[in-house]
Scaffold this motif. Structure first.
Motif, PDB file in Angstrom:
ATOM      1  N   LEU A  92       0.827  -1.193   0.000  1.00 37.56           N
ATOM      2  CA  LEU A  92       0.000   0.000   0.000  1.00 37.56           C
ATOM      3  C   LEU A  92       0.867   1.251   0.000  1.00 37.56           C
ATOM      4  CD1 LEU A  92      -3.075   0.730   0.218  1.00 37.56           C
ATOM      5  CD2 LEU A  92      -2.687   0.984   2.669  1.00 37.56           C
ATOM      6  N   ALA A  93       1.949   1.207   0.764  1.00 40.22           N
ATOM      7  CA  ALA A  93       2.867   2.341   0.869  1.00 40.22           C
ATOM      8  C   ALA A  93       4.137   1.857   1.548  1.00 40.22           C
ATOM      9  CB  ALA A  93       2.245   3.478   1.672  1.00 40.22           C
ATOM     10  N   ARG A  94       5.149   2.713   1.505  1.00 41.91           N
ATOM     11  CA  ARG A  94       6.392   2.449   2.214  1.00 41.91           C
ATOM     12  C   ARG A  94       6.720   3.649   3.088  1.00 41.91           C
ATOM     13  NH1 ARG A  94      11.841  -0.302  -0.001  1.00 41.91           N
ATOM     14  NH2 ARG A  94      13.205   0.149   1.769  1.00 41.91           N
ATOM     15  N   VAL A  95       6.936   3.392   4.363  1.00 44.16           N
ATOM     16  CA  VAL A  95       7.243   4.451   5.319  1.00 44.16           C
ATOM     17  C   VAL A  95       8.655   4.239   5.829  1.00 44.16           C
ATOM     18  CG1 VAL A  95       6.615   5.523   7.518  1.00 44.16           C
ATOM     19  CG2 VAL A  95       4.825   4.634   6.004  1.00 44.16           C
ATOM     20  N   SER A  96       9.488   5.250   5.694  1.00 50.61           N
ATOM     21  CA  SER A  96      10.842   5.182   6.232  1.00 50.61           C
ATOM     22  C   SER A  96      10.986   6.191   7.357  1.00 50.61           C
ATOM     23  CB  SER A  96      11.885   5.457   5.135  1.00 50.61           C
ATOM     24  OG  SER A  96      11.651   6.713   4.516  1.00 50.61           O
ATOM     25  N   VAL A  97      11.924   5.922   8.248  1.00 54.99           N
ATOM     26  CA  VAL A  97      12.103   6.743   9.444  1.00 54.99           C
ATOM     27  C   VAL A  97      13.571   7.110   9.577  1.00 54.99           C
ATOM     28  CG1 VAL A  97      11.647   6.936  11.923  1.00 54.99           C
ATOM     29  CG2 VAL A  97      10.261   5.381  10.526  1.00 54.99           C
ATOM     30  N   GLU A  98      13.830   8.349   9.912  1.00 58.44           N
ATOM     31  CA  GLU A  98      15.197   8.817  10.134  1.00 58.44           C
ATOM     32  C   GLU A  98      15.227   9.644  11.417  1.00 58.44           C
ATOM     33  OE1 GLU A  98      18.709  11.360   7.797  1.00 58.44           O
ATOM     34  OE2 GLU A  98      16.734  11.060   6.898  1.00 58.44           O
ATOM     35  N   VAL A  99      16.061   9.221  12.350  1.00 58.35           N
ATOM     36  CA  VAL A  99      16.219   9.975  13.590  1.00 58.35           C
ATOM     37  C   VAL A  99      17.433  10.877  13.434  1.00 58.35           C
ATOM     38  CG1 VAL A  99      16.620   9.852  16.068  1.00 58.35           C
ATOM     39  CG2 VAL A  99      15.149   8.163  14.954  1.00 58.35           C
ATOM     40  N   SER A 100      17.151  12.129  13.117  1.00 53.31           N
ATOM     41  CA  SER A 100      18.236  13.065  12.856  1.00 53.31           C
ATOM     42  C   SER A 100      17.689  14.480  12.902  1.00 53.31           C
ATOM     43  CB  SER A 100      18.871  12.793  11.481  1.00 53.31           C
ATOM     44  OG  SER A 100      19.721  13.858  11.103  1.00 53.31           O
ATOM     45  N   ALA A 101      18.148  15.263  13.862  1.00 49.55           N
ATOM     46  CA  ALA A 101      17.735  16.663  13.931  1.00 49.55           C
ATOM     47  C   ALA A 101      18.286  17.443  12.748  1.00 49.55           C
ATOM     48  CB  ALA A 101      18.216  17.282  15.248  1.00 49.55           C
ATOM     49  N   GLU A 102      19.504  17.103  12.302  1.00 50.78           N
ATOM     50  CA  GLU A 102      20.120  17.807  11.182  1.00 50.78           C
ATOM     51  C   GLU A 102      19.336  17.590   9.894  1.00 50.78           C
ATOM     52  OE1 GLU A 102      21.655  15.767  13.213  1.00 50.78           O
ATOM     53  OE2 GLU A 102      22.914  17.130  14.391  1.00 50.78           O
ATOM     54  N   ALA A 103      18.870  16.357   9.678  1.00 54.74           N
ATOM     55  CA  ALA A 103      18.101  16.085   8.468  1.00 54.74           C
ATOM     56  C   ALA A 103      16.789  16.859   8.462  1.00 54.74           C
ATOM     57  CB  ALA A 103      17.831  14.589   8.347  1.00 54.74           C
ATOM     58  N   GLY A 104      16.164  16.952   9.631  1.00 55.12           N
ATOM     59  CA  GLY A 104      14.941  17.735   9.710  1.00 55.12           C
ATOM     60  C   GLY A 104      15.185  19.193   9.371  1.00 55.12           C
ATOM     61  N   ASP A 105      16.295  19.727   9.855  1.00 59.34           N
ATOM     62  CA  ASP A 105      16.632  21.117   9.527  1.00 59.34           C
ATOM     63  C   ASP A 105      16.869  21.291   8.034  1.00 59.34           C
ATOM     64  OD1 ASP A 105      16.446  21.807  12.176  1.00 59.34           O
ATOM     65  OD2 ASP A 105      18.600  21.593  12.566  1.00 59.34           O
ATOM     66  N   ARG A 106      17.485  20.289   7.404  1.00 59.64           N
ATOM     67  CA  ARG A 106      17.732  20.385   5.963  1.00 59.64           C
ATOM     68  C   ARG A 106      16.417  20.402   5.189  1.00 59.64           C
ATOM     69  NH1 ARG A 106      21.852  16.655   7.048  1.00 59.64           N
ATOM     70  NH2 ARG A 106      20.600  14.942   6.210  1.00 59.64           N
ATOM     71  N   TRP A 107      15.476  19.582   5.583  1.00 58.75           N
ATOM     72  CA  TRP A 107      14.191  19.577   4.895  1.00 58.75           C
ATOM     73  C   TRP A 107      13.486  20.915   5.065  1.00 58.75           C
ATOM     74  CZ3 TRP A 107      12.504  16.808   1.153  1.00 58.75           C
ATOM     75  CH2 TRP A 107      12.942  15.491   0.977  1.00 58.75           C
ATOM     76  N   ARG A 108      13.607  21.505   6.245  1.00 64.94           N
ATOM     77  CA  ARG A 108      12.938  22.783   6.473  1.00 64.94           C
ATOM     78  C   ARG A 108      13.549  23.893   5.618  1.00 64.94           C
ATOM     79  NH1 ARG A 108      13.384  20.478  11.619  1.00 64.94           N
ATOM     80  NH2 ARG A 108      11.351  19.961  12.536  1.00 64.94           N
ATOM     81  N   THR A 160       5.610   6.863  -1.083  1.00 64.67           N
ATOM     82  CA  THR A 160       6.541   6.818   0.045  1.00 64.67           C
ATOM     83  C   THR A 160       6.238   7.950   1.012  1.00 64.67           C
ATOM     84  OG1 THR A 160       8.197   8.197  -1.092  1.00 64.67           O
ATOM     85  CG2 THR A 160       8.377   5.785  -1.331  1.00 64.67           C
ATOM     86  N   VAL A 161       6.483   7.674   2.290  1.00 61.96           N
ATOM     87  CA  VAL A 161       6.404   8.685   3.339  1.00 61.96           C
ATOM     88  C   VAL A 161       7.683   8.565   4.160  1.00 61.96           C
ATOM     89  CG1 VAL A 161       5.137   9.547   5.339  1.00 61.96           C
ATOM     90  CG2 VAL A 161       3.890   8.496   3.435  1.00 61.96           C
ATOM     91  N   HIS A 162       8.349   9.673   4.370  1.00 62.24           N
ATOM     92  CA  HIS A 162       9.595   9.687   5.133  1.00 62.24           C
ATOM     93  C   HIS A 162       9.384  10.567   6.355  1.00 62.24           C
ATOM     94  CE1 HIS A 162      13.840   9.185   5.822  1.00 62.24           C
ATOM     95  NE2 HIS A 162      14.079  10.486   5.768  1.00 62.24           N
ATOM     96  N   VAL A 163       9.607  10.000   7.556  1.00 67.65           N
ATOM     97  CA  VAL A 163       9.426  10.733   8.817  1.00 67.65           C
ATOM     98  C   VAL A 163      10.790  11.010   9.416  1.00 67.65           C
ATOM     99  CG1 VAL A 163       8.401  10.691  11.122  1.00 67.65           C
ATOM    100  CG2 VAL A 163       7.194   9.612   9.202  1.00 67.65           C
ATOM    101  N   VAL A 164      11.064  12.284   9.693  1.00 72.62           N
ATOM    102  CA  VAL A 164      12.362  12.702  10.229  1.00 72.62           C
ATOM    103  C   VAL A 164      12.145  13.443  11.540  1.00 72.62           C
ATOM    104  CG1 VAL A 164      14.483  13.979   9.780  1.00 72.62           C
ATOM    105  CG2 VAL A 164      13.221  12.973   7.872  1.00 72.62           C
ATOM    106  N   ASN A 165      12.876  13.018  12.575  1.00 74.25           N
ATOM    107  CA  ASN A 165      12.805  13.707  13.861  1.00 74.25           C
ATOM    108  C   ASN A 165      14.048  13.347  14.656  1.00 74.25           C
ATOM    109  OD1 ASN A 165      12.060  14.478  16.645  1.00 74.25           O
ATOM    110  ND2 ASN A 165       9.999  14.726  15.821  1.00 74.25           N
ATOM    111  N   GLY A 166      14.573  14.295  15.411  1.00 75.55           N
ATOM    112  CA  GLY A 166      15.729  14.019  16.240  1.00 75.55           C
ATOM    113  C   GLY A 166      15.410  13.199  17.476  1.00 75.55           C
ATOM    114  N   ASP A 167      14.125  13.100  17.837  1.00 72.64           N
ATOM    115  CA  ASP A 167      13.684  12.352  19.017  1.00 72.64           C
ATOM    116  C   ASP A 167      13.039  11.048  18.550  1.00 72.64           C
ATOM    117  OD1 ASP A 167      12.508  11.304  21.263  1.00 72.64           O
ATOM    118  OD2 ASP A 167      11.417  13.126  21.823  1.00 72.64           O
ATOM    119  N   PRO A 168      13.615   9.885  18.870  1.00 66.98           N
ATOM    120  CA  PRO A 168      13.043   8.628  18.374  1.00 66.98           C
ATOM    121  C   PRO A 168      11.627   8.371  18.862  1.00 66.98           C
ATOM    122  CG  PRO A 168      14.801   8.204  19.982  1.00 66.98           C
ATOM    123  CD  PRO A 168      14.858   9.651  19.641  1.00 66.98           C
ATOM    124  N   ALA A 169      11.301   8.785  20.100  1.00 68.14           N
ATOM    125  CA  ALA A 169       9.948   8.570  20.609  1.00 68.14           C
ATOM    126  C   ALA A 169       8.940   9.410  19.831  1.00 68.14           C
ATOM    127  CB  ALA A 169       9.884   8.900  22.095  1.00 68.14           C
TER     128      ALA A 169
END
Length: 396
Positions: A92-108, A160-169
């Motif tokens: 149906l879809a593919r969801v990937s996860v990245e725990v990285s504050a720097e990556a989130g800043d790059r997307w912003r 695809t959905v990619h979720v990026v956050n520096g906090d794993p929880a």
């Protein structure tokens, strides 16, 4: 009509089968890219799990233990969270996860515009409002969650959905929301599923009762009281999906925290310890409502999540009254309007579908089918009378 006669008329006499083995719903081949139906992808982190419902799968590509732990605890009883990919695989879809504050800043910073503010969720309490900022460029949508700090990157063409956050929880929490509220629920709605603000329990005789009520009507009390009367399986106490199938109108759980008054929890010896300190100001006030993990509530009441298909046998619209009145049988039109009043699909501002991958089907046909079930407007005044509402005693 008795619930058994209704069941015989509206479903095939097939034995219940596990969700994993049930015939798959129509595939979304018209919406999936060709690459999605080919060889299985390999995770860069070497970790692919799956969430499967009704034969369709969301692939979860990550190396974040918190994601697996949260999904198994909160969705696993109903959504088939598994480290082994199912056969056959219908993606149906593919969801990937990245725990990285720097990556989130790059997307912003990679988005050239300031974006526009949106509501990711708007509940009935201030703590349940989630805000975001939406950017869109070349078919890629980036949503920044103001409250959790996540960046959610959606590519509808690649599915695809990619979720990026520096906090794993926090990342895990947003993955859960994507899987449950933005992928599976809208997909079910695209196949005629309707989300209703309701509870559902399985009686000792295997019949399925939908308990529908506005806030304060006693929906949660009736749901909990069913455990006192021998019910041992339940679906959910907040939202139920009504899904048309060849075997009848099936009820599916949307597991989430249960919001209830401290006074309701204190009325049951099994849940009294969840009520917190007693206060006259909060015992029956909406701001004082407690949010209880559904797993904790089920464990206290002796409920197990229903693993087999549960079909709609009766509908109850409860109302608390000190003296009580005889139950009133509703005709089909009355039932339809009452169900419509508690329908979430396409009508609730509390559940915006900001991913927007699937267009919901019209709700009228499903609600009209549901309104054919025996339905009652019934009052309750104590736990015994509340328990009777899901027992089937109204059918006599």
């Amino acid at each position: 009509m008795s619930p058994r006669a209704f069941a015989c008329r509206h479903r095939r006499p097939n034995p219940p089968v596990p969700v994993r083995q049930e015939r798959a719903m129509p595939t979304m081949s018209g919406h999936l890219p060709a690459s999605a139906t080919g060889a299985r992808p390999v995770s860069p982190g070497g970790h692919v799990t799956s969430a499967t419902m009704l034969g369709h799968t969301v692939l979860l590509d990550h190396a974040v233990p918190e994601v697996d732990a949260l999904l198994r605890a909160e969705l696993g009883a109903y959504f088939g969270i598994d480290a082994q990919l199912p056969e056959p695989l219908v993606p149906l879809a593919r969801v990937s996860v990245e725990v990285s504050a720097e990556a989130g800043d790059r997307w912003r910073t990679s988005r050239g515009d300031a974006g526009r503010p949106i509501l990711l969720h708007s509940g009935s309490h201030a703590y349940d409002v989630r805000r975001g900022v939406r950017h869109e460029h070349d078919g890629v949508v980036v949503v920044e969650s103001v409250d959790t700090g996540s960046c959610v990157v959606s590519d509808v063409a690649a599915r695809t959905v990619h979720v990026v956050n520096g906090d794993p929880a926090a990342a895990a929490s947003d993955v859960r929301r994507v899987v449950r509220d933005l992928l599976f629920l809208p997909w079910l709605e695209a196949h005629g599923g309707v989300v209703v603000h309701a509870a559902a329990v399985v009686g000792a005789d295997g019949s399925g009762t939908l308990v529908v009520g506005d806030r304060g009507a006693g929906k949660t009390s009736v749901f909990m009281a069913a455990a006192l009367d021998g019910a041992r399986e339940a679906l959910s106490c907040e939202r139920i999906v009504l899904l048309p199938t060849p075997d009848g109108l099936r009820m599916l759980a949307c597991p989430e925290k249960i919001s209830t008054f401290p006074g309701t929890l204190r009325a049951f010896p099994q849940t009294e310890h969840l009520a917190g300190p007693r206060s006259a100001d909060t015992e029956w006030s909406r701001p004082g409502k407690r949010r209880i993990a559904w797993q904790d509530m089920f464990a206290c009441l002796g409920f197990t999540p229903a693993q087999r298909p549960v079909y709609l046998d009766r509908v109850v619209f409860p109302t608390w009254e000190p003296a009580g009145r005889p139950p009133r049988r509703l005709d089909r039109t009355q039932t339809w309007f009452r169900l419509l009043d508690q329908t979430v699909t396409g009508r609730s501002v509390e559940r915006p579908d900001w991913l927007g991958w699937f267009a919901p089907a019209h709700t009228d046909q499903t609600l009209w089918a549901a309104s054919a079930a025996p339905a009652w407007a019934a009052t309750w005044s104590d736990l015994d009378s509340a328990a009777a509402l899901t027992r089937g005693a109204l059918d006599d």
